[in-house]
Scaffold this motif. Structure first.
Motif, short mmCIF file in Angstrom:
data_model
loop_
_atom_site.label_atom_id
_atom_site.label_comp_id
_atom_site.label_asym_id
_atom_site.label_seq_id
_atom_site.Cartn_x
_atom_site.Cartn_y
_atom_site.Cartn_z
N CYS A 169 -22.55 23.05 50.88
CA CYS A 169 -21.78 22.04 50.16
C CYS A 169 -21.81 20.75 50.96
O CYS A 169 -21.50 20.74 52.15
CB CYS A 169 -20.34 22.51 49.96
SG CYS A 169 -20.19 23.87 48.81
N CYS A 192 -23.93 21.32 45.70
CA CYS A 192 -24.52 22.45 46.39
C CYS A 192 -26.01 22.18 46.58
O CYS A 192 -26.73 21.93 45.61
CB CYS A 192 -24.32 23.72 45.56
SG CYS A 192 -24.92 25.22 46.36
N CYS A 216 -18.51 24.40 44.85
CA CYS A 216 -18.06 23.94 46.15
C CYS A 216 -16.55 23.76 46.11
O CYS A 216 -16.00 23.39 45.07
CB CYS A 216 -18.73 22.62 46.51
SG CYS A 216 -20.49 22.80 46.83
#
Length: 104
Positions: free
Chosen positions: A78, A100, A93
């Protein structure tokens, strides 16, 4: 995924066995229901809010389907929106607006 669940169970057991190292009660409750602690006030789809985590500083979100993917579980990272991804992937995330990435 089973290995991840076993590792989480072992970690929770060890945290409870050592005095003073336990997780907050609301966080343990969230993890018992296979929830995830997000920094958001509301849960992203397909999750539903299930209370709080980390002494009411995060939201406990529980999956309402079986088709969700957490970014780190899928091998991603993330990153904040200002960082560019060479390759993005599907994945949730814990912070709003983060994406991501498989490669940064």
């Amino acid at each position: 995924m089973k290995l991840f669940s076993c590792l989480v169970a072992l970690l929770l057991f060890l945290l409870q066995a050592v005095p003073g190292l336990g997780l907050p009660r609301d966080t343990l409750r969230c993890l018992e229901y296979h929830g995830y602690c997000f920094h958001l006030k509301s849960c992203p789809e397909p999750f539903a809010a299930f209370g709080t985590c980390y002494r009411r500083r995060r939201t406990c979100c529980v999956d309402t389907t079986s088709s969700f993917h957490i970014c780190q579980d899928e091998g991603g990272h993330c990153v904040p929106p200002e960082i560019g991804c060479l390759q993005e992937q599907e994945g949730l995330c814990p912070r709003r607006g983060w994406k991501c990435c498989t490669e940064v």
